[in-house]
Design a protein around this motif. Structure first.
Motif, PDB file in Angstrom:
ATOM      1  N   HIS A 172       0.829  -1.206   0.000  1.00  0.00           N
ATOM      2  CA  HIS A 172       0.000   0.000   0.000  1.00  0.00           C
ATOM      3  C   HIS A 172       0.865   1.259   0.000  1.00  0.00           C
ATOM      4  CE1 HIS A 172      -4.270   1.233   0.415  1.00  0.00           C
ATOM      5  NE2 HIS A 172      -3.695   2.379   0.729  1.00  0.00           N
ATOM      6  N   ALA A 199       0.699   3.917  -2.976  1.00  0.00           N
ATOM      7  CA  ALA A 199      -0.016   5.149  -2.617  1.00  0.00           C
ATOM      8  C   ALA A 199       0.905   6.341  -2.434  1.00  0.00           C
ATOM      9  CB  ALA A 199      -0.807   4.916  -1.330  1.00  0.00           C
ATOM     10  N   LEU A 214     -11.763  -4.219  -0.301  1.00  0.00           N
ATOM     11  CA  LEU A 214     -10.474  -4.043  -0.974  1.00  0.00           C
ATOM     12  C   LEU A 214      -9.999  -5.334  -1.625  1.00  0.00           C
ATOM     13  CD1 LEU A 214      -8.668  -1.743   1.625  1.00  0.00           C
ATOM     14  CD2 LEU A 214      -9.516  -1.089  -0.641  1.00  0.00           C
ATOM     15  N   GLU A 220      -4.137  -0.421   4.650  1.00  0.00           N
ATOM     16  CA  GLU A 220      -4.601   0.916   4.303  1.00  0.00           C
ATOM     17  C   GLU A 220      -4.578   1.832   5.528  1.00  0.00           C
ATOM     18  OE1 GLU A 220      -8.271   2.267   1.639  1.00  0.00           O
ATOM     19  OE2 GLU A 220      -8.919   1.646   3.653  1.00  0.00           O
ATOM     20  N   ASP A 242      -2.255   5.126   5.844  1.00  0.00           N
ATOM     21  CA  ASP A 242      -2.853   6.444   6.066  1.00  0.00           C
ATOM     22  C   ASP A 242      -2.232   7.125   7.281  1.00  0.00           C
ATOM     23  OD1 ASP A 242      -4.539   6.444   3.876  1.00  0.00           O
ATOM     24  OD2 ASP A 242      -6.261   5.633   4.961  1.00  0.00           O
TER      25      ASP A 242
END
Length: 495
Positions: A93, A97, A143, A469, A473
């Motif tokens: 991720h 990202a 997801l 995720e 984040d």
């Protein structure tokens, strides 16, 4: 080797379904999934062994690329300790990202712990709306489904890449009381928008002819549940991560135990991870995702008198019995007995019972799960024990599993477990158990850049993408898609 100071921004976007994907022409360019030694079921590491096999051995070695950087370039934005499904997907991720560089550290290799010993269920059947894990579970499952769709949209087959298939699940009851509970669950999950129905014993005959219950029994049927092949999935994710090595953004340090945090003075920031072979400098964050080893590891890593630790993650041993190329009968869905939910939360010294899942004074619980995997193997389970870090096969547990499954699938009694010894496989894994049943996901109090993601017990695969995720984040300073408060460490493990 490319110096880690070099950063190249990869154009990768969050598509309308919320799944991170690379441009189609690059997605598969460096994958080794055509190599059966890497991508197949034998994608297993060496020590520490968490997978055991009777009569046959798991000696097929993982084909790991040499992605370790030279000592002069051992500087990364994020260092992740633990290469199970949680650590791997966190790395994925972050790589997709952002433009951060990531190092992945493990004392062994991917799939050598609990991840490689699981059944591959991505199920909602035994989850309860309104619980603190519900949102995370729903997000994570979405997801997973989005990932499978994105693979398909790019001209590949999710079944081949992930072993991904919609089997549907059956949560099975044997008593009138259990059936009443399942009817309530079907109503509850239907109100959440999930497809669900209660099947009587007569209804079950068309879905699973081999499943035999008394008249008061039945099953909650969830046709949209999935399962995947964990070894194919791990291979796919691991090789996807490795595409970033050529850009200087990713490196693996396998067979390297993390042995300490480098914390200058009394700083609340960790500057590096010391491994058995390297010092890996971290410019932005350190993530500890070491499964059942996280509790002891964090104590060893944080050797500071001003930090009070109480991270009660314990190894919870589990056995699965796999009968290879099973052809005696067919199962159409994944099957789990109703008592599995209690079995997940079984505590020490539970009372023995002949009419339900087995609990005994050795802290053993056994309840029935059964499925046919993507390779045509019959996968039977499952057990749980709090007996330390031992991964030795216990034949008495295998016998318990065999007997318990036979109570639901009588055709299995016509088979001799002894006669099947040559074609059987026993998987033993250590699930990261935490008493309150919730993983710990978040910042370690007292530090500004150290995060934990552990304690998922038997739900690591199911919750992996949502956890990844959430951690990404947090590291990137983005708002979390799911409320992270229930998984915070402060007040639970740190006081």
């Amino acid at each position: 080797m490319v110096a880690m100071a070099l950063k190249i921004t990869v154009i990768s976007n969050l598509n309308t379904n919320g799944v991170l994907s690379l441009p189609p022409n690059r997605l598969h360019s460096h994958l080794l999934c055509s190599n059966p030694k890497f991508c197949g079921r034998r994608f297993i590491g060496s020590a520490p062994l968490s997978l055991s096999r009777s009569k046959k051995s798991w000696h097929g070695s993982l084909q790991v690329s040499n992605l370790s950087q030279s000592s002069a370039s051992n500087s990364f934005d994020v260092v992740i300790v633990g290469a199970g499904i949680i650590g791997l997907t966190i790395a994925r991720h972050l790589l997709l990202a952002s433009d951060l560089s990531v190092a992945l550290v493990d004392a062994a290799v991917p799939c050598s712990g609990a991840t490689g010993a699981g059944q591959g269920y991505i199920w909602k059947a035994h989850k309860s709306p309104g619980t603190e894990k519900w949102e995370l579970m729903m997000r994570s499952h979405q997801l997973w489904e989005n990932l499978a769709k994105s693979i398909q949209l790019q001209g590949m087959d999710p079944l081949e890449e992930l072993g991904w298939k919609k089997t549907g699940s059956l949560l099975v009851s044997k008593t009138a009381a259990e059936s009443a509970m399942l009817k309530e669950r079907v109503e509850e999950l239907s109100q959440e928008g999930l497809r669900a129905e209660f099947l009587s014993t007569n209804d079950l005959l068309s879905e699973e002819p081999e499943l035999v219950l008394e008249q008061e029994g039945g099953a909650a049927f969830f046709p949209d549940d999935y399962q995947l092949d964990v070894h194919r999935t791990v291979a796919f994710i691991a090789e996807g991560n490795r595409r970033f090595a050529v850009e200087g953004r990713y490196a693996e340090f396998y067979h390297e135990a993390a042995i300490g945090l480098v914390r200058p003075g009394n700083s609340c920031e960790v500057g590096a991870i010391q491994t058995s072979k390297n010092t890996l400098h971290s410019k932005k964050a350190v993530v500890i995702a070491a499964g059942c080893w996280t509790g002891s590891l964090i104590h060893d890593l944080i050797k500071q008198p001003d930090i009070e630790l109480d991270l009660p993650i314990k190894p919870r041993k589990g056995h699965l019995l796999v009968i290879e190329n099973f052809k005696s009968f067919k199962l159409n869905h994944g099957i789990m007995e109703t008592g599995y939910a209690n079995h997940q939360s079984a505590t020490l010294n539970a009372t023995a019972s002949n009419s339900g899942p087995v609990y005994n004074a050795q802290d053993l619980s056994v309840s029935m799960t059964a499925t046919i995997d993507v390779s045509g193997n019959l996968v039977l389970g499952s057990s749980r024990q709090l007996v330390g870090f031992s991964t030795e096969v216990d034949e008495s547990v295998i016998n318990h599993i065999w007997q318990r499954v036979g109570e639901f699938i009588p055709a299995l009694r016509q088979e001799s477990l002894e006669d099947l010894r040559q074609s059987r496989e026993v998987r033993v894994g250590l699930r990261p158990y935490i008493p309150d049943g919730k993983p710990v996901i978040g910042l370690v109090p007292g530090f500004s850049n150290v995060f934990l993601a552990a304690g998922h017990e038997g739900e690591g695969l199911s919750l992996a993408l949502g956890t990844a995720e959430m951690i990404a984040d947090m590291v990137l300073g983005n708002p979390c898609k799911v409320d992270a408060t229930p998984f915070a460490l402060l007040g639970r493990c740190f006081h």
